[in-house]
Enzyme design. Structure first.
Site: not given
Ligand SMILES: NC(=O)c1ccc[n+]([C@@H]2O[C@H](COP(=O)([O-])OP(=O)(O)OC[C@H]3O[C@@H](n4cnc5c(N)ncnc54)[C@H](O)[C@@H]3O)[C@@H](O)[C@H]2O)c1
Length: 261
Positions: A152, A165
């Site tokens: 991120s 985080y």
């Molecule tokens: N959305 C944003 O703005 C953003 C920005 C930067 C980074 N991220 C990162 O992107 C990644 C995806 O996030 P997102 O925004 O798509 O959110 P999201 O909540 O839609 O997706 C997260 C996914 O991880 C899965 N998950 C959570 N804990 C888990 C576990 N213990 N075992 C297996 N699966 C697990 C959830 O079920 C989900 O499918 C994350 O690592 C998040 O930190 C997101």
């Protein structure tokens, strides 16, 4: 019907066996679909069964193939089973996108608990470490491989009220760089993507409750908007492809210029 764009669909990852963790929603699901569009076979892993199965349905609708394996990335036995099942079913492992992660609810330091610390670290850091620990031996066996970890912008800069985080995403960058150096000579490339704020269900819900919230987030990015899950997925596809064959240990920001400020 004649599809103009279908003619130019380039299968740059044709038949590459690819694990995507956290594939049941958001960025992970978009990666699964983009990988399928590029010809990869997708093993979708996450905790939620029906949403994970839905991702595989979308993969198949995109003309691809794959399977869902219920996995909690913070548990070594689950990760081991995921990788074993992938190799047993498809014969090898080419790529992995270690995307599963959770956010930390913003709070003052005094209100942050040990339980929150352990949960964020267990999923975001231990999960990525466990995945690479079990994926890399199969890539070595295969003679090459590529991994993309999802960090991120919070893996590159500090952010108030979410220090756990931020620490977890910095750790993902550290794991990425260290293992990239360790395994470069064995033809395994390991990179991280660092998205800015991305339009996901969470943001959509936030917009419904308070439209100004997304407007504020948009203004924080020099491009004046937040990103899409597809924009992250496109970068992931590129990092797996031969187009990035000399790129390893890199952290690629996909943030509309956020950390360049
Ligand atoms: N959305 C944003 O703005 C953003 C920005 C930067 C980074 N991220 C990162 O992107 C990644 C995806 O996030 P997102 O925004 O798509 O959110 P999201 O909540 O839609 O997706 C997260 C996914 O991880 C899965 N998950 C959570 N804990 C888990 C576990 N213990 N075992 C297996 N699966 C697990 C959830 O079920 C989900 O499918 C994350 O690592 C998040 O930190 C997101």
């Amino acid at each position: 019907m004649y599809d103009f764009y279908e003619c130019f669909k380039i299968m740059i990852l044709k038949d590459k066996i690819t694990i995507v963790t956290g594939a049941s929603s958001g960025i992970g699901r978009a990666c699964a679909v983009a990988l399928a569009n590029a010809g990869a076979i997708v093993v979708a892993a996450s905790r939620r069964i029906s949403e994970g199965e839905e991702t595989i349905k979308l993969v198949k609708e995109a003309g691809g193939d794959g399977l869902f394996v219920q996995t909690d990335v913070s548990k070594e036995a689950d990760v081991q089973r995921l990788v074993k099942k992938t190799v047993a079913h498809y014969g090898r492992l080419d790529f992995a996108c270690n995307n599963a992660g959770i956010a930390q609810f913003p709070a003052l330091l005094k209100d942050q608990t040990e339980a929150i610390f352990d949960e964020v670290m267990n999923i975001n850091v231990k999960g990525v470490w466990l995945c690479m620990k079990h994926q890399i031996p199969h890539m070595i066996e295969n003679g090459k491989g590529a991994i993309v970890n999802v960090s991120s912008i919070a893996g590159l800069i500090g952010c108030p009220e979410i220090p756990i985080y931020v620490a977890s995403k910095h750790a993902v960058v550290g794991l990425t760089k260290s293992l990239a150096v360790e395994y470069a000579s064995q033809r395994i490339r390991i990179n991280a993507v660092c998205p800015g704020v991305i339009e996901t269900d969470l943001i959509a819900r936030g917009r419904e409750e308070n439209p100004q919230f997304v407007e504020q987030l948009s203004k924080m990015h020099p491009m004046g908007r937040i990103g899409t899950t597809e924009e992250v997925a496109n970068a992931v596809v590129w990092l797996f492809s031969d187009q990035s064959s000399f790129v390893t240990g890199h952290t690629l920001t996909i943030d509309g210029g956020y950390v360049a400020q």
